[in-house]
Design a protein around this motif. Structure first.
Motif, PDB file in Angstrom:
ATOM      1  N   GLY A 195       0.829  -1.189   0.000  1.00 18.25           N
ATOM      2  CA  GLY A 195       0.000   0.000   0.000  1.00 18.25           C
ATOM      3  C   GLY A 195       0.863   1.237   0.000  1.00 18.25           C
ATOM      4  N   ALA A 196       0.252   2.382   0.282  1.00 16.53           N
ATOM      5  CA  ALA A 196       0.990   3.631   0.269  1.00 16.53           C
ATOM      6  C   ALA A 196       0.346   4.600   1.235  1.00 16.53           C
ATOM      7  CB  ALA A 196       1.027   4.219  -1.148  1.00 16.53           C
ATOM      8  N   VAL A 197       1.006   5.745   1.448  1.00 12.38           N
ATOM      9  CA  VAL A 197       0.472   6.781   2.316  1.00 12.38           C
ATOM     10  C   VAL A 197       0.848   8.133   1.732  1.00 12.38           C
ATOM     11  CG1 VAL A 197       2.523   6.841   3.797  1.00 12.38           C
ATOM     12  CG2 VAL A 197       0.321   7.535   4.731  1.00 12.38           C
ATOM     13  N   ASP A 198      -0.069   9.080   1.806  1.00 14.31           N
ATOM     14  CA  ASP A 198       0.169  10.439   1.338  1.00 14.31           C
ATOM     15  C   ASP A 198      -0.052  11.415   2.482  1.00 14.31           C
ATOM     16  OD1 ASP A 198       0.700   9.752  -1.301  1.00 14.31           O
ATOM     17  OD2 ASP A 198      -1.413   9.871  -1.886  1.00 14.31           O
ATOM     18  N   TRP A 230       2.097   0.803  11.185  1.00 11.72           N
ATOM     19  CA  TRP A 230       2.847   1.965  10.720  1.00 11.72           C
ATOM     20  C   TRP A 230       3.759   2.406  11.852  1.00 11.72           C
ATOM     21  CZ3 TRP A 230       2.122   3.565   5.673  1.00 11.72           C
ATOM     22  CH2 TRP A 230       1.039   2.969   5.010  1.00 11.72           C
ATOM     23  N   MET A 231       5.046   2.537  11.587  1.00  7.03           N
ATOM     24  CA  MET A 231       6.050   2.744  12.627  1.00  7.03           C
ATOM     25  C   MET A 231       6.870   4.000  12.345  1.00  7.03           C
ATOM     26  SD  MET A 231       8.980   0.024  13.856  1.00  7.03           S
ATOM     27  CE  MET A 231      10.211   0.468  12.605  1.00  7.03           C
ATOM     28  N   ALA A 232       6.875   4.936  13.299  1.00 12.41           N
ATOM     29  CA  ALA A 232       7.604   6.192  13.157  1.00 12.41           C
ATOM     30  C   ALA A 232       9.072   5.999  13.512  1.00 12.41           C
ATOM     31  CB  ALA A 232       6.984   7.261  14.053  1.00 12.41           C
ATOM     32  N   GLY A 233       9.979   6.507  12.662  1.00  9.89           N
ATOM     33  CA  GLY A 233      11.409   6.374  12.891  1.00  9.89           C
ATOM     34  C   GLY A 233      12.042   7.707  13.250  1.00  9.89           C
ATOM     35  N   ARG A 282      11.871   8.330   8.810  1.00  8.94           N
ATOM     36  CA  ARG A 282      10.938   7.774   7.831  1.00  8.94           C
ATOM     37  C   ARG A 282       9.820   7.043   8.555  1.00  8.94           C
ATOM     38  NH1 ARG A 282      15.743   4.258   5.379  1.00  8.94           N
ATOM     39  NH2 ARG A 282      16.807   6.000   6.386  1.00  8.94           N
ATOM     40  N   LEU A 283       8.743   6.779   7.815  1.00  7.43           N
ATOM     41  CA  LEU A 283       7.595   6.046   8.334  1.00  7.43           C
ATOM     42  C   LEU A 283       7.576   4.680   7.669  1.00  7.43           C
ATOM     43  CD1 LEU A 283       4.921   6.187  10.039  1.00  7.43           C
ATOM     44  CD2 LEU A 283       3.787   6.877   7.908  1.00  7.43           C
ATOM     45  N   TRP A 284       7.629   3.645   8.494  1.00  8.74           N
ATOM     46  CA  TRP A 284       7.631   2.278   7.966  1.00  8.74           C
ATOM     47  C   TRP A 284       6.220   1.683   7.975  1.00  8.74           C
ATOM     48  CZ3 TRP A 284      11.549  -0.083   5.579  1.00  8.74           C
ATOM     49  CH2 TRP A 284      12.851   0.387   5.777  1.00  8.74           C
ATOM     50  N   ARG A 285       5.921   0.948   6.909  1.00 12.69           N
ATOM     51  CA  ARG A 285       4.691   0.163   6.840  1.00 12.69           C
ATOM     52  C   ARG A 285       5.063  -1.314   6.858  1.00 12.69           C
ATOM     53  NH1 ARG A 285       1.979  -2.592   2.491  1.00 12.69           N
ATOM     54  NH2 ARG A 285      -0.247  -2.825   2.921  1.00 12.69           N
ATOM     55  N   ILE A 286       4.459  -2.077   7.788  1.00 13.54           N
ATOM     56  CA  ILE A 286       4.700  -3.511   7.875  1.00 13.54           C
ATOM     57  C   ILE A 286       3.354  -4.232   7.773  1.00 13.54           C
ATOM     58  CG2 ILE A 286       5.744  -5.389   9.193  1.00 13.54           C
ATOM     59  CD1 ILE A 286       6.448  -1.832  10.285  1.00 13.54           C
ATOM     60  N   GLU A 324       6.769  -7.774   3.876  1.00  9.67           N
ATOM     61  CA  GLU A 324       7.976  -6.988   3.673  1.00  9.67           C
ATOM     62  C   GLU A 324       7.737  -5.513   3.991  1.00  9.67           C
ATOM     63  OE1 GLU A 324      11.942  -6.490   2.868  1.00  9.67           O
ATOM     64  OE2 GLU A 324      10.823  -8.382   2.888  1.00  9.67           O
ATOM     65  N   PRO A 325       8.555  -4.893   4.855  1.00  6.45           N
ATOM     66  CA  PRO A 325       8.362  -3.478   5.196  1.00  6.45           C
ATOM     67  C   PRO A 325       8.601  -2.555   4.004  1.00  6.45           C
ATOM     68  CG  PRO A 325       9.723  -4.582   6.849  1.00  6.45           C
ATOM     69  CD  PRO A 325       9.608  -5.518   5.681  1.00  6.45           C
ATOM     70  N   GLN A 326       7.899  -1.430   4.004  1.00  4.54           N
ATOM     71  CA  GLN A 326       8.098  -0.362   3.030  1.00  4.54           C
ATOM     72  C   GLN A 326       8.356   0.934   3.788  1.00  4.54           C
ATOM     73  OE1 GLN A 326       4.048  -1.362   1.355  1.00  4.54           O
ATOM     74  NE2 GLN A 326       4.972  -0.296  -0.374  1.00  4.54           N
ATOM     75  N   ALA A 327       9.212   1.795   3.251  1.00  7.56           N
ATOM     76  CA  ALA A 327       9.520   3.077   3.879  1.00  7.56           C
ATOM     77  C   ALA A 327       8.866   4.225   3.115  1.00  7.56           C
ATOM     78  CB  ALA A 327      11.023   3.295   3.944  1.00  7.56           C
ATOM     79  N   PHE A 328       8.313   5.190   3.857  1.00  4.39           N
ATOM     80  CA  PHE A 328       7.696   6.376   3.277  1.00  4.39           C
ATOM     81  C   PHE A 328       8.246   7.627   3.969  1.00  4.39           C
ATOM     82  CE2 PHE A 328       4.679   2.915   2.747  1.00  4.39           C
ATOM     83  CZ  PHE A 328       4.313   3.030   1.419  1.00  4.39           C
ATOM     84  N   LEU A 329       8.143   8.765   3.298  1.00  3.04           N
ATOM     85  CA  LEU A 329       8.491  10.077   3.851  1.00  3.04           C
ATOM     86  C   LEU A 329       9.956  10.170   4.268  1.00  3.04           C
ATOM     87  CD1 LEU A 329       5.343  10.687   6.127  1.00  3.04           C
ATOM     88  CD2 LEU A 329       5.585  11.019   3.657  1.00  3.04           C
TER      89      LEU A 329
END
Length: 384
Positions: free
Chosen positions: A55-58, A313-316, A321-325, A335-340
């Motif tokens: 997925g994704a996040v905006d 969703w995990m704040a770093g 960055r914001l991780w999605r797991i 598999e984790p994805q990184a956003f922002l």
């Protein structure tokens, strides 16, 4: 007290991720230990299941800005948001539409220093009737949890009642104070604590440090806790838990700071040992519960987590960055994805703002960031 402060200072000098500090000695150690390693690893779904689609996040908008050391977020009925300031020891209300802030008041007894201060906040499960706000904070002698009446009828700055302490005696330090609190689906209060730089406390089942604690709203050990009805301990062997969230299957997830090698996302099972300081990351050793996912500390240094649309969703902080797991439909995680990545700086706290929305607080004014105009801020995110 002097001995504790001295030990904490030595740990910081030696290189300790804590809230994501990037010390020269630590950076060198991490560069050495991570050479040749993959940038991240995650547990694959077990049992032959296929992980959910990515997925994704905006970022939809900035809700408010100009915050000082924001740490805890608590959504109010109706859509507004309470925000705690770690260093100022205050709780404010943010209008989710206009972004206007009103300070409710200060929490008496907060002694902000190092990684301590006013941290996690949570609303009572009966907030509609009792108007109680819970807070985890550092005092001159300990970390503790208290609840306060929120009285909107009083003038701004005077809307918090006197703290009613529900749990005291959680060890404190200059580092690793934990601080996240949340009410679970069982309406019991959970708290993530740190080992305050004294690693042996994590494996000491009689200590409240380096644990996830579970208690009644009144502050008594929750009936059915795995180590006995007189124990607050729900899980142990933790280094510094700052993220707690439940998924749609009512499974508890927790984020955890590693030291020099691996940060973690764990699925929490009552009574299990999560390894610190015997192991860091996935060890495959009997008696220790391995994390579902792990990251190089430069990529994460995780604080808050939230569940939305099938994923954690995990704040770093250091990772910025914001991780999605993905977790729904799996026995482990996808598999984790990184956003922002590096778009908003250090990210401290993320909470649900509806079925497909999140609120995300940055953490550039906590003494370890590089504040820019507008920092710190709360963002509204759309999950797709």
């Amino acid at each position: 007290m002097t001995a504790v402060l001295t030990a904490a200072a030595l740990l910081l000098a030696a290189g300790c991720s804590g809230d994501g500090a990037d010390k020269p000695a630590e950076s060198a150690a991490r560069a050495t230990e991570s050479s040749g390693a993959p940038p991240s690893e995650s547990a694959k779904a077990s049992g032959g299941r296929t992980p959910p689609a990515k997925g994704a996040v905006d970022v939809e908008r900035t809700v408010t800005e100009g915050l000082g050391s924001p740490w805890g977020l608590a959504p109010l009925p109706g859509g507004d948001l309470l925000v705690s300031s770690r260093d100022e020891g205050t709780i404010s209300r943010v209008d989710s539409g206009s972004g206007k802030r009103v300070e409710l008041g200060s929490v008496p007894g907060v002694a902000a220093a190092g990684e301590g201060g006013l941290m996690g906040i949570a609303l009572s499960p009966s907030f509609a009737s009792d108007q109680m706000v819970y807070a985890y904070f550092t005092t001159a002698s300990d970390n503790r949890i208290a609840r306060m009446l929120y009285d909107e009828g009083k003038p701004a700055g005077q809307q918090l009642g006197a703290p009613d302490t529900v749990l005291r005696g959680i060890p404190k330090g200059m580092i690793h104070n934990g601080g996240r609190i949340a009410f679970g689906p069982d309406k019991l209060l959970y708290a993530g604590t740190g080992e305050v730089g004294e690693t042996g406390l994590s494996q000491d089942k009689k200590s409240l440090a380096g644990k996830i604690l579970r208690m009644t709203p009144e502050g008594e050990p929750a009936p059915g806790n795995p180590l006995g009805d007189d124990s607050y301990v729900y899980s142990f062997g933790h280094r510094n838990v700052q993220g707690l969230a439940w998924d749609e299957e009512k499974r508890l997830w927790a984020s955890e700071f590693g030291q020099n090698t691996w940060d973690e996302l764990n699925q929490i099972v009552a009574g299990d040992n999560y390894g610190w300081p015997e192991v860091e990351g996935k060890a495959g050793k009997d008696g220790f519960h391995d994390p579902v996912a792990q990251w190089q500390t430069s990529e994460a240094s995780p604080s808050g987590i939230a569940y939305a649309e099938g994923s954690i969703w995990m704040a770093g902080l250091r990772g910025e960055r914001l991780w999605r797991i993905p977790v729904s439909g799996t026995d482990g995680g996808g598999e984790p994805q990184a956003f922002l990545k590096e778009e908003y700086g250090r990210l401290r706290t993320v909470v649900g703002a509806g079925t497909d929305k999140l609120w995300l607080a940055t953490s550039e004014t906590d003494g370890r960031g590089t504040p820019k105009k507008g920092d710190d801020r709360v963002l509204e995110l759309k999950v797709k």
